[in-house]
Scaffold this motif. Structure first.
Motif, PDB file in Angstrom:
ATOM      1  N   ALA A 221      36.375 -21.747  84.638  1.00  0.00           N
ATOM      2  CA  ALA A 221      36.275 -21.332  83.243  1.00  0.00           C
ATOM      3  C   ALA A 221      36.239 -19.809  83.193  1.00  0.00           C
ATOM      4  O   ALA A 221      35.342 -19.186  83.763  1.00  0.00           O
ATOM      5  CB  ALA A 221      35.012 -21.909  82.607  1.00  0.00           C
ATOM      6  N   VAL A 222      37.219 -19.207  82.511  1.00  0.00           N
ATOM      7  CA  VAL A 222      37.304 -17.745  82.442  1.00  0.00           C
ATOM      8  C   VAL A 222      36.996 -17.219  81.046  1.00  0.00           C
ATOM      9  O   VAL A 222      36.959 -16.015  80.832  1.00  0.00           O
ATOM     10  CB  VAL A 222      38.688 -17.240  82.914  1.00  0.00           C
ATOM     11  CG1 VAL A 222      38.898 -17.548  84.386  1.00  0.00           C
ATOM     12  CG2 VAL A 222      39.807 -17.835  82.069  1.00  0.00           C
ATOM     13  N   ALA A 223      36.802 -18.107  80.084  1.00  0.00           N
ATOM     14  CA  ALA A 223      36.398 -17.695  78.727  1.00  0.00           C
ATOM     15  C   ALA A 223      35.764 -18.884  78.036  1.00  0.00           C
ATOM     16  O   ALA A 223      36.171 -20.023  78.238  1.00  0.00           O
ATOM     17  CB  ALA A 223      37.596 -17.178  77.934  1.00  0.00           C
ATOM     18  N   LEU A 224      34.775 -18.604  77.217  1.00  0.00           N
ATOM     19  CA  LEU A 224      34.139 -19.624  76.392  1.00  0.00           C
ATOM     20  C   LEU A 224      33.511 -18.920  75.196  1.00  0.00           C
ATOM     21  O   LEU A 224      32.446 -18.320  75.313  1.00  0.00           O
ATOM     22  CB  LEU A 224      33.069 -20.387  77.179  1.00  0.00           C
ATOM     23  CG  LEU A 224      32.264 -21.422  76.375  1.00  0.00           C
ATOM     24  CD1 LEU A 224      33.166 -22.516  75.838  1.00  0.00           C
ATOM     25  CD2 LEU A 224      31.155 -22.014  77.227  1.00  0.00           C
ATOM     26  N   GLU A 225      34.202 -18.969  74.053  1.00  0.00           N
ATOM     27  CA  GLU A 225      33.756 -18.236  72.878  1.00  0.00           C
ATOM     28  C   GLU A 225      34.246 -18.927  71.614  1.00  0.00           C
ATOM     29  O   GLU A 225      35.150 -19.774  71.651  1.00  0.00           O
ATOM     30  CB  GLU A 225      34.289 -16.798  72.893  1.00  0.00           C
ATOM     31  CG  GLU A 225      33.773 -15.913  74.004  1.00  0.00           C
ATOM     32  CD  GLU A 225      34.277 -14.495  73.868  1.00  0.00           C
ATOM     33  OE1 GLU A 225      34.151 -13.923  72.759  1.00  0.00           O
ATOM     34  OE2 GLU A 225      34.801 -13.957  74.863  1.00  0.00           O
ATOM     35  N   ARG A 226      33.668 -18.523  70.491  1.00  0.00           N
ATOM     36  CA  ARG A 226      34.197 -18.941  69.209  1.00  0.00           C
ATOM     37  C   ARG A 226      35.595 -18.354  69.042  1.00  0.00           C
ATOM     38  O   ARG A 226      35.870 -17.230  69.490  1.00  0.00           O
ATOM     39  CB  ARG A 226      33.295 -18.474  68.067  1.00  0.00           C
ATOM     40  CG  ARG A 226      31.934 -19.158  68.034  1.00  0.00           C
ATOM     41  CD  ARG A 226      31.203 -18.862  66.742  1.00  0.00           C
ATOM     42  NE  ARG A 226      31.966 -19.331  65.589  1.00  0.00           N
ATOM     43  CZ  ARG A 226      32.023 -20.602  65.182  1.00  0.00           C
ATOM     44  NH1 ARG A 226      31.356 -21.541  65.839  1.00  0.00           N
ATOM     45  NH2 ARG A 226      32.740 -20.935  64.135  1.00  0.00           N
ATOM     46  N   THR A 227      36.471 -19.103  68.405  1.00  0.00           N
ATOM     47  CA  THR A 227      37.850 -18.656  68.225  1.00  0.00           C
ATOM     48  C   THR A 227      37.895 -17.320  67.492  1.00  0.00           C
ATOM     49  O   THR A 227      38.655 -16.415  67.865  1.00  0.00           O
ATOM     50  CB  THR A 227      38.652 -19.712  67.450  1.00  0.00           C
ATOM     51  OG1 THR A 227      38.501 -20.979  68.090  1.00  0.00           O
ATOM     52  CG2 THR A 227      40.128 -19.358  67.402  1.00  0.00           C
ATOM     53  N   SER A 228      37.076 -17.177  66.456  1.00  0.00           N
ATOM     54  CA  SER A 228      37.065 -15.936  65.689  1.00  0.00           C
ATOM     55  C   SER A 228      36.641 -14.755  66.555  1.00  0.00           C
ATOM     56  O   SER A 228      37.189 -13.649  66.428  1.00  0.00           O
ATOM     57  CB  SER A 228      36.129 -16.069  64.486  1.00  0.00           C
ATOM     58  OG  SER A 228      34.818 -16.423  64.901  1.00  0.00           O
ATOM     59  N   ASP A 229      35.682 -14.970  67.466  1.00  0.00           N
ATOM     60  CA  ASP A 229      35.236 -13.887  68.338  1.00  0.00           C
ATOM     61  C   ASP A 229      36.305 -13.523  69.366  1.00  0.00           C
ATOM     62  O   ASP A 229      36.461 -12.342  69.719  1.00  0.00           O
ATOM     63  CB  ASP A 229      33.947 -14.287  69.054  1.00  0.00           C
ATOM     64  CG  ASP A 229      32.760 -14.385  68.104  1.00  0.00           C
ATOM     65  OD1 ASP A 229      32.813 -13.748  67.030  1.00  0.00           O
ATOM     66  OD2 ASP A 229      31.803 -15.122  68.423  1.00  0.00           O
ATOM     67  N   LEU A 230      37.027 -14.521  69.860  1.00  0.00           N
ATOM     68  CA  LEU A 230      38.125 -14.235  70.781  1.00  0.00           C
ATOM     69  C   LEU A 230      39.181 -13.362  70.108  1.00  0.00           C
ATOM     70  O   LEU A 230      39.679 -12.400  70.698  1.00  0.00           O
ATOM     71  CB  LEU A 230      38.768 -15.535  71.266  1.00  0.00           C
ATOM     72  CG  LEU A 230      38.057 -16.300  72.372  1.00  0.00           C
ATOM     73  CD1 LEU A 230      38.674 -17.677  72.547  1.00  0.00           C
ATOM     74  CD2 LEU A 230      38.121 -15.525  73.683  1.00  0.00           C
TER      75      LEU A 230
END
Length: 318
Positions: A221-230
Motif C-alpha cells: 500500500a503506497v497511499a491511503l487517503e480521502r479522494t478529495s485530499d489526494l
C-alpha cells in the motif's frame, strides 16, 4: 467495527527459475497490506496491473489463503469463520464465469440457494429490472452478449443482499449504457448503507464514486487517503494540447500522450510558458491549448512514480 479489515496480509508464491537459474524464488504478490474500510463507505482500490488488487480480493473472498495476516468481514475472519464471512460478501469477479445450462432467472435462483435464501423472486425481479435484464430473464446464459453476462454477474453477487459488495473491474470492456445503469444502482445501494469496494482502471469512475482510496504497487500500500485530499495534494496543474508532430525528446519523460493529445504537468504559469516557448522554438504548432486541474489519473501516476516500492507510513491504518 469495520466492514472490511486487512491486517498485515501477505501472499507469497514460490516460482522456479529458468534454465540458466533453476533455483526457486519467491514472488510477493502481497507484502503486509493493512487498512480498514468502514461500514457504508464507497472505497476504491487502485494500482497498475500486477499490483496485487485481485489477489487481495481473492484473499477476502476465501479463494486464496494468505501466507500471513488476516482479512475480516464485519469482524468475521475469512478463514476461521468462512461461512459467515461469505454470507456477508458479494463479489463481482473480473472474469465472465457462467453456467451454460440455465437461463438468467434460474441462475439467480440457484445462487440464492447457495446462501440458503428462499422465496427470493421479488428481489430477483428488482435486480433484473434495475440492471436492464428483465427482458432476458428466460434467455439461456450462452445466448447473452458479454455486457449482458456482466450484468448477470452483478446480479449474482447481489442476490443474497450482502452488506458488503466487492466489484473487481466491473465495467471492463462494457458499453456506456451498462456503466451508467450499474453505477446508478450501486450508488443507490451504497446510500442505503451497503459498503462498496471497487477496483477499476477507469480512474474517472473512482474519482466520481469513491470517498476514500488506497493505492497498491508491487503488493504494498503506497497511499491511503480521502479522494478529495489526494486531489488537493497534487503538485501541479496540467497543460493539455493537441499536436500532429513528434513531441521533443526533452518532454518525453513527463508527457502523457494519447494519440494527438499531449498532457504535461505544470507547477506554475512560468513552467507553462517554458513549455509553449520550447514548442514554438522547435517549430511545432499546437491546437486546443487548455490548462486544467490535476485529476485522479495525474495523482495516481505521481504516486506510483514517487513511492516506487516504499509504502507510505500512513498507508497501514485507516
Amino acid at each position: 467495527m469495520p466492514a472490511i479489515s486487512f491486517q498485515s496480509v501477505s501472499k507469497h508464491y514460490a516460482s522456479r527459475g529458468g534454465a540458466s537459474n533453476p533455483a526457486r524464488s519467491t514472488l510477493k504478490a502481497l507484502d503486509g497490506v493493512s487498512f480498514d474500510i468502514e461500514q457504508g463507505e464507497f472505497f476504491g482500490l487502485l494500482g497498475p496491473n500486477g499490483a496485487g488488487k485481485t489477489t487481495l480480493i481473492s484473499v477476502l473472498a476465501g479463494l486464496t489463503r494468505a501466507t500471513s495476516g488476516r482479512a475480516l468481514v464485519h469482524g468475521h475472519d475469512v478463514q476461521a469463520d468462512y461461512a459467515q464471512a461469505r454470507r456477508l460478501l458479494g463479489v463481482v469477479p473480473q472474469e465472465l464465469v457462467f453456467d451454460p445450462f440455465f437461463n438468467v432467472r434460474e441462475t439467480l435462483r440457484m445462487q440464492s440457494g447457495y446462501f440458503g435464501v428462499k422465496n427470493n423472486d421479488a428481489w430477483i425481479d428488482e435486480l433484473l429490472e434495475s440492471l436492464g435484464l428483465a427482458d432476458k430473464a428466460g434467455s439461456n446464459m450462452r445466448q447473452l452478449s458479454g455486457g449482458m453476462k456482466r450484468r448477470v454477474l452483478v446480479a449474482q453477487a447481489l442476490v443474497h443482499k450482502p452488506p458488503v459488495i466487492v466489484l473487481d473491474e466491473p465495467t471492463a470492456g462494457v458499453d456506456v449504457e451498462l456503466r451508467q445503469t450499474l453505477w446508478q444502482f450501486i450508488a443507490r445501494l451504497n446510500k442505503q448503507g451497503h459498503t462498496v469496494l471497487l477496483t477499476t482502471h477507469y480512474l474517472e469512475e473512482a474519482e466520481a464514486l469513491c470517498g476514500r482510496i488506497a493505492m497498491l504497487k508491487s503488493g504494498k500500500a503506497v497511499a491511503l487517503e480521502r479522494t478529495s485530499d489526494l486531489l488537493k495534494s497534487a503538485s501541479s496543474s496540467v497543460l493539455r494540447f493537441k499536436l500532429d508532430s513528434v513531441l521533443p525528446a526533452e518532454f518525453a519523460g513527463k508527457a502523457r500522450v494519447t494519440g494527438r493529445i499531449v498532457q504535461l504537468p505544470a507547477h506554475d504559469a512560468h513552467e507553462i510558458e517554458q513549455y509553449l516557448a520550447a514548442l514554438r522554438q522547435a517549430g511545432l504548432s499546437v491546437e486546443d491549448v487548455e490548462i486544467r486541474k490535476a485529476d485522479l489519473e495525474d495523482v495516481f501516476l505521481e504516486v506510483m512514480a514517487r513511492h516506487g516500492e516504499q509504502p507510505l507510513a500512513g498507508a497501514r491504518a485507516a
